[in-house]
Design a protein around this motif. Structure first.
Motif, mmCIF file in Angstrom:
data_model
loop_
_atom_site.group_PDB
_atom_site.id
_atom_site.type_symbol
_atom_site.label_atom_id
_atom_site.label_comp_id
_atom_site.label_asym_id
_atom_site.label_seq_id
_atom_site.Cartn_x
_atom_site.Cartn_y
_atom_site.Cartn_z
ATOM 1 N N ASP A 55 0.863 -1.176 0.000
ATOM 2 C CA ASP A 55 0.000 0.000 0.000
ATOM 3 C C ASP A 55 0.902 1.229 0.000
ATOM 4 N N THR A 85 -3.211 0.620 -4.792
ATOM 5 C CA THR A 85 -3.604 1.988 -4.521
ATOM 6 C C THR A 85 -5.097 2.185 -4.720
ATOM 7 N N ASP A 90 -2.317 8.508 -9.907
ATOM 8 C CA ASP A 90 -1.802 8.990 -8.644
ATOM 9 C C ASP A 90 -0.312 9.257 -8.789
#
Length: 224
Positions: A55, A85, A90
């Motif tokens: 993560d 994610t 991102d």
């Protein structure tokens, strides 16, 4: 061969769900669980997993720093990082790829996609999730940190065929899709990809894609 997986996520419930899913597969097993990036690095060094499901956003030491440490550790050269994610588009994902992550997958992926991604990354054919490949690389990897830019001259060691395959891989095409366009077998494409990775000292396919953009082989905004 059993794929040994380390889970790194600050949500215990999510780690538990991943463990049940992975341990149910005959060719996979979970070898550890980490609640933050520091613990992930320590467990990776202790267990030497094949894959770290990482993560990004975790309290304390996050997944970015952990990814850089794991991918930069010569004793963990056989360990690959698959980023999980919530948001596929991102900036942190691009930073993780620069740090050496083998690819990333959205947390919204279904169980079959997750298991397939683990197997893909473990096989060394890491790649970004198809839905986000072009957007992420065009937006972030096409404008890398100055120190990370790969000079165009670096590609001189590649054959014309290897450069062609590399450029198509950089747009998000799979080996099968590239094979269809080149009228060759997927095995032939895979061979070209691995030769290019070897010549350019690319850790995996995701890093090969980054080099394609950073060296200018594939310009930003190139159509599919």
């Amino acid at each position: 061969m059993t794929i040994r997986v380390l889970l790194a996520d600050d949500q215990a419930l999510l780690r538990g769900a991943f463990r049940v899913l992975i341990d149910a597969e005959e060719d996979m097993e979970v070898v550890g669980e980490a609640a933050d990036g520091r613990e992930a690095v320590e467990l990776a060094r202790a267990t030497k997993p094949d894959i770290v499901l990482m993560d990004i956003r975790m309290p304390g030491a996050d997944g970015l720093g952990a990814t850089a440490e794991i991918c930069g550790d010569e004793e963990l050269s056989g360990t690959r990082v698959l980023i999980l994610t919530t948001f596929e588009i991102d900036e942190y994902v691009a930073q993780a790829l620069r740090a050496g992550a083998g690819g990333f997958l959205g947390k919204g992926a279904d169980p079959k996609e997750l298991l397939a991604a683990v197997r893909t990354v473990a096989a060394g054919d890491a790649l970004l999730s198809p839905a986000a490949t072009r957007a992420v690389i065009d937006q972030f990897l096409a404008q890398p940190d100055p120190a990370a830019v790969a000079p165009a001259e670096r590609l001189a060691v590649l054959t014309a065929r290897e450069r062609e395959v590399m450029s198509m891989a950089a747009t998000g095409l799979t080996n099968e899709e590239i094979a269809e366009r080149m009228f060759v077998s997927p095995f032939t494409v895979r061979t070209h990809v691995h030769r290019a990775m070897s010549k350019l000292d690319a850790r995996d396919r995701a890093q090969l894609v980054a080099i394609a953009y950073q060296s200018g082989l594939v310009p930003p905004g190139r159509p599919s």
